[in-house]
Design a protein around this motif. Structure first.
Motif, short mmCIF file in Angstrom:
data_model
loop_
_atom_site.label_atom_id
_atom_site.label_comp_id
_atom_site.label_asym_id
_atom_site.label_seq_id
_atom_site.Cartn_x
_atom_site.Cartn_y
_atom_site.Cartn_z
N ALA A 100 -22.51 -80.11 -45.27
CA ALA A 100 -23.88 -79.66 -45.14
C ALA A 100 -24.41 -80.48 -43.80
O ALA A 100 -24.31 -81.61 -43.58
CB ALA A 100 -24.38 -79.89 -46.25
N SER A 132 -23.29 -75.65 -59.74
CA SER A 132 -23.61 -74.87 -58.40
C SER A 132 -22.76 -75.29 -57.22
O SER A 132 -22.92 -76.52 -57.15
CB SER A 132 -25.13 -74.74 -58.18
OG SER A 132 -25.29 -73.90 -56.97
N SER A 133 -22.31 -74.59 -56.31
CA SER A 133 -21.81 -74.92 -55.21
C SER A 133 -22.63 -74.88 -53.87
O SER A 133 -22.08 -74.65 -52.77
CB SER A 133 -20.51 -74.09 -55.11
OG SER A 133 -20.80 -72.89 -54.87
N GLN A 134 -23.73 -75.07 -54.02
CA GLN A 134 -24.78 -74.89 -52.98
C GLN A 134 -24.37 -75.92 -52.11
O GLN A 134 -24.03 -76.99 -52.48
CB GLN A 134 -26.24 -74.74 -53.38
CG GLN A 134 -26.59 -73.68 -54.04
CD GLN A 134 -28.08 -73.35 -54.52
OE1 GLN A 134 -28.83 -73.84 -53.93
NE2 GLN A 134 -28.09 -72.94 -55.91
N ASP A 135 -24.78 -75.83 -50.78
CA ASP A 135 -24.40 -77.20 -49.83
C ASP A 135 -25.28 -78.34 -49.93
O ASP A 135 -24.94 -79.22 -49.60
CB ASP A 135 -24.74 -76.34 -48.28
CG ASP A 135 -23.74 -75.55 -47.85
OD1 ASP A 135 -22.53 -75.21 -48.49
OD2 ASP A 135 -24.06 -74.73 -46.75
N HIS A 136 -26.48 -78.07 -50.57
CA HIS A 136 -27.41 -79.44 -50.62
C HIS A 136 -26.63 -80.16 -51.90
O HIS A 136 -27.13 -81.25 -52.22
CB HIS A 136 -28.84 -78.84 -50.65
CG HIS A 136 -29.38 -78.10 -51.78
ND1 HIS A 136 -29.09 -76.65 -51.85
CD2 HIS A 136 -29.71 -78.25 -52.99
CE1 HIS A 136 -29.44 -76.24 -52.89
NE2 HIS A 136 -29.85 -77.27 -53.71
N TYR A 137 -25.99 -79.54 -52.80
CA TYR A 137 -25.45 -80.47 -53.63
C TYR A 137 -24.03 -81.37 -53.46
O TYR A 137 -23.30 -80.70 -52.53
CB TYR A 137 -24.99 -79.69 -55.22
CG TYR A 137 -26.31 -79.14 -55.82
CD1 TYR A 137 -27.15 -79.79 -56.22
CD2 TYR A 137 -26.47 -77.73 -55.89
CE1 TYR A 137 -28.29 -79.28 -56.89
CE2 TYR A 137 -27.43 -77.14 -56.42
CZ TYR A 137 -28.55 -77.99 -57.04
OH TYR A 137 -29.60 -77.44 -57.75
#
Length: 131
Positions: free
Chosen positions: A29, A87-92
């Motif tokens: 990220a 969740s594979s969202q960038d902020h995780y």
């Protein structure tokens, strides 16, 4: 072998024992690819995924944990499950940076409470980092 080279109008001596390396992680990220003009100056090197459990185990033992191997395996398994199932969202971030943050927090707690149950210390470290 050259002993010196011209850089922006200045003649510089070469030191053959010196190397320059760039570590890039463009999939992370907030990171960008290296521009092509800089890529041309460096050669790629294959890297392996590090053994997170071994790194965690050594870190825990260095903090004074007696059951470092067991705790290291558990914390790495926990974060691996998080990366696979949440969740594979960038902020995780469930990678080594997150594991290291928990290990450091647990190490600080171990220093402050040396006689506390180490499993409780690890749980507190996870809570402190994630809340």
């Amino acid at each position: 072998k050259k002993t010196e080279f011209l850089f922006e109008g200045i003649m510089l001596k070469l030191k053959w024992g010196v190397s320059v390396f760039i570590t890039m992680n463009p999939g992370y990220a907030g990171r960008a690819e290296l521009p092509d003009n800089l890529k041309a100056l460096f050669r790629p090197v294959a890297m392996m995924v590090p053994n997170y459990a071994m790194i965690a185990e050594i870190s825990l033992f260095s903090f004074g944990f007696l059951i470092g191997r067991s705790l290291a395996r558990k914390i790495v398994a926990t974060y691996k499950l998080c990366s696979e199932q949440l969740s594979s969202q960038d902020h995780y971030d469930y990678g080594m940076r997150a594991v290291k943050s928990v290990l450091t927090a647990a190490g600080n707690l171990k220093r402050r409470y040396p006689n506390e149950d180490e499993q409780i210390i690890m749980l507190r470290g996870i809570i402190d980092v994630n809340l």
